[in-house]
Design a protein around this motif. Sequence first.
Motif, PDB file in Angstrom:
ATOM      1  N   SER A  48       0.839  -1.204   0.000  1.00 47.97           N
ATOM      2  CA  SER A  48       0.000   0.000   0.000  1.00 47.97           C
ATOM      3  C   SER A  48       0.874   1.253   0.000  1.00 47.97           C
ATOM      4  O   SER A  48       1.926   1.297   0.647  1.00 47.97           O
ATOM      5  N   GLY A  49       0.401   2.264  -0.733  1.00 49.01           N
ATOM      6  CA  GLY A  49       1.100   3.542  -0.767  1.00 49.01           C
ATOM      7  C   GLY A  49       2.321   3.527  -1.664  1.00 49.01           C
ATOM      8  O   GLY A  49       3.330   2.923  -1.325  1.00 49.01           O
ATOM      9  N   ASN A  50       2.227   4.198  -2.809  1.00 51.91           N
ATOM     10  CA  ASN A  50       3.343   4.236  -3.764  1.00 51.91           C
ATOM     11  C   ASN A  50       3.893   2.840  -4.037  1.00 51.91           C
ATOM     12  O   ASN A  50       5.110   2.625  -4.069  1.00 51.91           O
ATOM     13  N   ALA A  51       2.994   1.915  -4.254  1.00 47.76           N
ATOM     14  CA  ALA A  51       3.396   0.523  -4.473  1.00 47.76           C
ATOM     15  C   ALA A  51       4.022   0.365  -5.852  1.00 47.76           C
ATOM     16  O   ALA A  51       3.555   0.933  -6.836  1.00 47.76           O
ATOM     17  N   HIS A  52       5.077  -0.414  -5.887  1.00 48.73           N
ATOM     18  CA  HIS A  52       5.800  -0.663  -7.139  1.00 48.73           C
ATOM     19  C   HIS A  52       6.276  -2.105  -7.144  1.00 48.73           C
ATOM     20  O   HIS A  52       6.804  -2.596  -6.140  1.00 48.73           O
ATOM     21  N   ILE A  53       6.061  -2.774  -8.274  1.00 48.75           N
ATOM     22  CA  ILE A  53       6.476  -4.166  -8.387  1.00 48.75           C
ATOM     23  C   ILE A  53       7.046  -4.413  -9.779  1.00 48.75           C
ATOM     24  O   ILE A  53       6.595  -3.825 -10.763  1.00 48.75           O
ATOM     25  N   MET A  54       8.059  -5.275  -9.837  1.00 49.47           N
ATOM     26  CA  MET A  54       8.675  -5.592 -11.128  1.00 49.47           C
ATOM     27  C   MET A  54       8.956  -7.085 -11.213  1.00 49.47           C
ATOM     28  O   MET A  54       9.556  -7.667 -10.308  1.00 49.47           O
ATOM     29  N   THR A  55       8.478  -7.688 -12.305  1.00 43.32           N
ATOM     30  CA  THR A  55       8.829  -9.058 -12.631  1.00 43.32           C
ATOM     31  C   THR A  55       9.817  -8.999 -13.803  1.00 43.32           C
ATOM     32  O   THR A  55      10.248  -7.916 -14.198  1.00 43.32           O
ATOM     33  N   GLU A  56      10.130 -10.127 -14.371  1.00 41.04           N
ATOM     34  CA  GLU A  56      11.070 -10.127 -15.492  1.00 41.04           C
ATOM     35  C   GLU A  56      10.457  -9.552 -16.761  1.00 41.04           C
ATOM     36  O   GLU A  56      11.174  -9.159 -17.682  1.00 41.04           O
ATOM     37  N   THR A  57       9.115  -9.488 -16.821  1.00 41.81           N
ATOM     38  CA  THR A  57       8.462  -9.000 -18.034  1.00 41.81           C
ATOM     39  C   THR A  57       7.497  -7.843 -17.798  1.00 41.81           C
ATOM     40  O   THR A  57       7.058  -7.212 -18.767  1.00 41.81           O
ATOM     41  N   MET A  58       7.145  -7.546 -16.546  1.00 38.72           N
ATOM     42  CA  MET A  58       6.129  -6.539 -16.272  1.00 38.72           C
ATOM     43  C   MET A  58       6.567  -5.622 -15.129  1.00 38.72           C
ATOM     44  O   MET A  58       7.119  -6.084 -14.126  1.00 38.72           O
ATOM     45  N   GLU A  59       6.313  -4.326 -15.318  1.00 34.26           N
ATOM     46  CA  GLU A  59       6.575  -3.330 -14.279  1.00 34.26           C
ATOM     47  C   GLU A  59       5.282  -2.575 -14.003  1.00 34.26           C
ATOM     48  O   GLU A  59       4.642  -2.070 -14.924  1.00 34.26           O
ATOM     49  N   ILE A  60       4.880  -2.494 -12.718  1.00 34.78           N
ATOM     50  CA  ILE A  60       3.593  -1.898 -12.342  1.00 34.78           C
ATOM     51  C   ILE A  60       3.778  -0.966 -11.147  1.00 34.78           C
ATOM     52  O   ILE A  60       4.436  -1.329 -10.162  1.00 34.78           O
ATOM     53  N   SER A  61       3.164   0.211 -11.219  1.00 34.59           N
ATOM     54  CA  SER A  61       3.095   1.141 -10.095  1.00 34.59           C
ATOM     55  C   SER A  61       1.623   1.460  -9.851  1.00 34.59           C
ATOM     56  O   SER A  61       0.850   1.611 -10.801  1.00 34.59           O
TER      57      SER A  61
END
Length: 235
Positions: A48-61
């Motif tokens: 929660s809050g300014n969440a950021h995630i990165m896999t080998e193929t996808m980047e999501i904020s």
Amino acid sequence: MNSFKKYILSYLLVLLFILTSAYSEKITFSASSMSGTAGDSNGKTVLSGNAHIMTETMEISADQIELSGKDYRIISASGNISGKNLETKMTFTCQSMSYDRETKVALLENAVHLVDTENDVTADAEIIEYSQNSNVAVMQIQVNLTQKDNKCTAAHAIYRKNEQMLEMSGNPNITQGTDTFRAQNITLNLETQEITLDGRVKGSVTTTPKEEKSPSEPVQTEPPAAEESKEPENE
């Protein structure tokens, strides 16, 4: 002390992703806060809050990101989402989404804006389902797509990135400058600009008038043939 605990928990969770992922994929993340449980069979973690995630193929904020399912197969996000597919160079924004790491299918909803940066294609719709494996985007509800001089609208459309083909139905319309095309089904080749219309075809095309010479321009005419002068005959 609390900061140190959060750091250790984050490190262990990232390590858990690496060790247990059935898809051999590393996941890294950051957020203002994190809650949930972790496990091999049914883990669930909420960022929660300014969440950021990165896999080998996808980047999501996003405002919030949730990882759930076995080996964190499903990534769900909500609120001010922006993302990028690192393989296909597709970028997007929306308000809610889910991404299946096994099938590599992303479902984007609510004010979706999708951009194919490689082909200069921009699409807006309320729902877009995008398959990373096939590079096909299925768009629904208030579809608007632009590319070069093409402005396309429809209730339903399928964009095939690899083939550069757009298939539209549901009152589809294409505008190219001052020309318009309508039919029950429209297929547009985005590479060659060839349009195929099927069923109740309508349209209008503006032709270019032929150039006329300006009245101020002098009109060139052939000079009159010179008359031969005859000398009088001697009587």
